[in-house]
Design a protein around this motif. Structure first.
Motif, short mmCIF file in Angstrom:
data_model
loop_
_atom_site.label_atom_id
_atom_site.label_comp_id
_atom_site.label_asym_id
_atom_site.label_seq_id
_atom_site.Cartn_x
_atom_site.Cartn_y
_atom_site.Cartn_z
N TYR A 98 0.85 -1.20 0.00
CA TYR A 98 0.00 0.00 0.00
C TYR A 98 0.88 1.23 0.00
O TYR A 98 1.76 1.37 0.87
CB TYR A 98 -0.92 0.02 1.23
CG TYR A 98 -1.68 1.32 1.38
CD1 TYR A 98 -2.72 1.65 0.50
CD2 TYR A 98 -1.35 2.23 2.38
CE1 TYR A 98 -3.41 2.85 0.63
CE2 TYR A 98 -2.03 3.43 2.51
CZ TYR A 98 -3.06 3.74 1.63
OH TYR A 98 -3.74 4.93 1.76
N SER A 99 0.68 2.12 -0.96
CA SER A 99 1.34 3.41 -1.02
C SER A 99 2.87 3.31 -0.90
O SER A 99 3.50 4.05 -0.15
CB SER A 99 0.79 4.34 0.08
OG SER A 99 1.21 5.67 -0.11
N VAL A 144 -6.88 -4.10 0.34
CA VAL A 144 -6.79 -2.67 0.61
C VAL A 144 -7.81 -1.91 -0.23
O VAL A 144 -7.88 -2.09 -1.45
CB VAL A 144 -5.37 -2.13 0.32
CG1 VAL A 144 -5.34 -0.61 0.41
CG2 VAL A 144 -4.37 -2.72 1.31
N LEU A 146 -8.25 1.38 -1.68
CA LEU A 146 -7.41 2.54 -1.97
C LEU A 146 -8.17 3.85 -1.81
O LEU A 146 -7.57 4.89 -1.52
CB LEU A 146 -6.85 2.43 -3.39
CG LEU A 146 -5.91 1.25 -3.65
CD1 LEU A 146 -5.51 1.21 -5.12
CD2 LEU A 146 -4.68 1.34 -2.76
N LEU A 151 -7.21 -1.06 5.31
CA LEU A 151 -6.82 -2.45 5.17
C LEU A 151 -7.92 -3.32 5.76
O LEU A 151 -8.40 -3.07 6.87
CB LEU A 151 -5.51 -2.70 5.92
CG LEU A 151 -5.06 -4.16 6.07
CD1 LEU A 151 -4.64 -4.73 4.72
CD2 LEU A 151 -3.93 -4.26 7.08
#
Length: 222
Positions: A98-99, A144, A146, A151
């Protein structure tokens, strides 16, 4: 493209191949890698910034090297050795990107089960421990959202006689907090990943134990 590494074929053969699937033609290719890793199973991983990260796992006798990186341009493996605080060695954990960072959740090393959540930053090659989940889990499905920076952790096994649970938890990246949500329709473990599409989470397969039963259901959470 989809990448698969390692595994186990129930003939006591542990694998270290890397397979690539072109999702346009649905053609599989066995990739040749540099610095091939040792065979192992019960690992987890995801792709971050063009590199595949393999986390944890077991080679049949002991926990394998913990964090390994495969460059998906050169197909060269590198063993990572982050300094500072690091997660305990484990297998049957879950890991998701994530990210630009990776998040490791749960797992066990035999006698010890975990509910901790760790953030891995590839840029600094460092782990940071985040807040822990409400209870221990192995083989949970992570996904996830977004759009909301959330999460989702569904199911997974616990330390009781039951091999799977139907718990649903959310974790907010921005606030580092967990929330317990409504339980799922059925207990499942060994799914590793779910996907979000149009605001809904989709989860496929998994198993329940005592005795082992494998499933082909698709569950939708919204």
């Amino acid at each position: 493209k989809l990448y698969i590494f390692g595994g186990y074929n129930y003939s006591e053969n542990y694998r270290n191949e890397v397979f690539e699937c072109d999702l346009t033609t649905f053609t599989w290719v066995l990739k040749s890698t540099i610095n091939a890793r040792s065979p192992k199973t019960y690992l987890t991983g995801d792709v971050i910034n063009g590199k595949l990260y393999s986390v944890g796992g077991n080679d049949g006798s002991a926990v394998s090297l913990f964090l390994e990186e495969l460059d998906l341009t050169t197909f060269t493996w590198t063993t990572k050795t982050p300094g500072g605080s690091v997660p305990a060695l484990r297998w049957n954990a879950s890991f998701i990107a994530y990210s630009g960072k990776g998040y490791l959740f749960g797992g066990h090393n035999g006698p010890t089960y975990y509910n901790d959540l760790w953030e891995y930053n590839p840029t600094t090659d460092a782990w940071t421990q985040m807040s822990s989940a409400p209870a221990v889990r192995v083989d949970s499905a992570l996904a996830v959202d977004l759009m909301t920076g959330t999460l989702f952790a569904f199911g997974g096994g616990d330390m009781s006689a039951a091999a799977a649970t139907n718990s649903t938890w959310t974790y907010k990246f921005a606030t580092n907090t967990w929330t317990t949500k409504a339980d799922g329709l059925a207990a499942r473990a060994a799914m590793d990943k779910g996907v979000f599409y149009n605001g809904k989470m989709y989860i496929f397969g998994g198993y329940t134990g005592s005795p082992d039963v494998y499933h082909d259901n698709v569950f939708v959470y919204y």
